[in-house]
Design an enzyme around this catalytic site. Structure first.
Site, PDB file in Angstrom:
ATOM      1  N   CYS A  69      37.833   4.185 -31.653  1.00  0.00           N
ATOM      2  CA  CYS A  69      37.572   3.629 -32.973  1.00  0.00           C
ATOM      3  C   CYS A  69      37.108   4.737 -33.914  1.00  0.00           C
ATOM      4  O   CYS A  69      36.832   5.859 -33.495  1.00  0.00           O
ATOM      5  CB  CYS A  69      36.517   2.534 -32.881  1.00  0.00           C
ATOM      6  SG  CYS A  69      37.095   1.069 -31.984  1.00  0.00           S
TER       7      CYS A  69
ATOM      8  N   HIS B 184      34.262   1.374 -38.426  1.00  0.00           N
ATOM      9  CA  HIS B 184      32.947   0.739 -38.398  1.00  0.00           C
ATOM     10  C   HIS B 184      31.843   1.707 -38.793  1.00  0.00           C
ATOM     11  O   HIS B 184      32.025   2.928 -38.873  1.00  0.00           O
ATOM     12  CB  HIS B 184      32.659   0.134 -37.015  1.00  0.00           C
ATOM     13  CG  HIS B 184      32.552   1.130 -35.901  1.00  0.00           C
ATOM     14  ND1 HIS B 184      31.353   1.689 -35.499  1.00  0.00           N
ATOM     15  CD2 HIS B 184      33.494   1.672 -35.084  1.00  0.00           C
ATOM     16  CE1 HIS B 184      31.560   2.515 -34.480  1.00  0.00           C
ATOM     17  NE2 HIS B 184      32.845   2.525 -34.208  1.00  0.00           N
TER      18      HIS B 184
END
Length: 411
Positions: free
Chosen positions: A329, A310
């Site tokens: 992440c 992301h």
């Protein structure tokens, strides 16, 4: 991208010994990077950059050659340990400890052995030290700072063991690689986008910290979420949100995070007992916008760990040397370029201007990849390119110490 422009964009050097902060060719403090120093940094980065993917038969071949070289280094007695007197050495110094630095960099192949051992820290030695720093993922300071000093003193035997271990890791997966794929190399906190055996894009990344590690896995990128909501994982609610709300009761409001019960009804944060773990039973969702932890985009791939790639509003973190800050992440620098590359085979136009326009619109949009792209998150702490330049990274998760090589089975 022009190398000088690239260097000016990403180089943030803290000169602890001089009290100066250097950004590209600009400086605040008592010193400034000279044109020669900038040129040496560019050359050092060029030496480690390669079109060869870190997971490839080429890397396997290059590692075999590197192992032979390091076996010879070890057979010759390795390299001498740098003493504390070498600390803070930099260009312009003229003292005996410079000779020891020359011997050390000659031993590892960063400096040519000309048969002379001058005590002057000249431009040639500056270039060699910056190459050593680049090979180890350090800031290109040209100074024996703390991290450089400690890295110089890692024994040759340890480097040889690292090379052998990583050859096994690479060989486990190269036979299963597809024509087009993404590799996230966790110790290097970097991403490669590969097609037809060539690295087409490299991205600086931020990966999981030691207590919240990015998992080793193989999967396929199947979806892009533009201007996404962030559905806060329960682990983060438990570890972070509860703590932040006890520190600042307006935290959720300030960051536009809403709470929902099992029926989908929104709850008032003040109705929850933040001295307990009551909040974990609810759903937390952050609205799209500048504060959103996903930034402008989320890149989805199937996995049981609820991790993804992301964007991020915290762009300054990409300039750090140690980029282990996430909860598992992976944050991607210049993520718009990676998104455009991923969507290149879609029938709709997803050129870079189109991706940037989608970001700027602020509108929620989900786009499926018509041809999902394989993604591999792996753990390579040593590799080499065809020019014979060998790179190393710290064993941040302790997998080298544990001798772990079973990455091919991680799905």
């Amino acid at each position: 991208m022009n190398r000088l422009n690239w260097l000016a964009r990403w180089t943030v050097t803290v000169r602890a010994m001089c009290g100066a902060v250097v950004i590209g060719s600009m400086a605040f403090g008592s010193s400034i990077a000279s044109a020669d120093e900038v040129t040496n940094s560019v050359a050092a980065q060029d030496a480690i950059d390669s079109s060869e993917p870190i997971l490839s038969y080429e890397t396997s071949y290059n590692l075999v050659a590197a192992i032979k070289r390091y076996e010879q280094i070890v057979a010759n007695g390795g390299w001498e340990e740098m003493t504390r007197g070498s600390y803070a050495l930099e260009k312009g110094d003229d003292r005996g400890h410079v000779r020891a630095l020359r011997r050390r960099l000659i031993a590892s192949g960063d400096l040519e052995d000309t048969g002379r051992l001058s005590s002057k820290f000249d431009d040639e030695l500056d270039a060699a030290l910056r190459q050593f720093q680049a090979r180890h993922g350090l800031q290109l300071t040209g100074i024996i700072d703390q991290e450089t000093y400690l890295t110089l003193n890692l024994p040759a035997e340890a480097k040889l063991k690292q090379l052998r271990l990583n050859l096994e890791r690479v060989n486990q997966v190269v036979g299963d690689l597809s024509n087009r794929y993404i590799v996230v190399n966790i110790p290097a906190a970097s991403i490669e986008a590969v097609e037809n055996g060539v690295v087409e894009r490299r991205h600086t990344a931020i990966v999981g910290r030691i207590d919240r590690q990015t998992p080793i896995l193989t999967s396929k990128v199947h979806e892009i979420n533009f201007n996404p909501y962030w559905h806060v994982p329960k682990s983060i609610i438990r570890r972070d949100i509860i703590k932040y709300m006890n520190q600042d009761p307006n935290y959720l409001t300030d960051f536009r995070i809403k709470i929902y019960d099992a029926s989908g009804d929104e709850l008032d944060p003040q109705s929850i007992d933040w001295s307990t773990e009551e909040a974990v039973q609810y759903s937390f969702r952050q609205e799209p916008g500048a504060e959103n932890s996903m930034g402008h985009v989320k890149i989805n791939f199937y996995n049981p760990h609820a991790v993804y790639l992301h964007d991020t509003p915290q762009k300054s973190l990409f300039g750090q040397n140690r980029r282990f800050h996430s909860s598992g992440c992976v944050r991607v620098e210049n993520v718009d370029e990676l998104v455009s590359w991923l969507l290149r085979e879609n029938t709709s136009d997803w050129s870079l201007p189109a991706v940037d326009a989608a970001f700027e619109s602020g509108e929620r949009q989900d786009v499926n990849l018509e041809k999902p792209v394989p993604i591999i998150t792996t753990y390579i702490t040593a590799w080499a390119n065809r020019a014979g330049v060998v790179s190393f990274r710290n064993d941040i998760y302790g997998y080298d110490d544990a001798g772990r090589i079973d990455f091919a089975s991680a799905n």
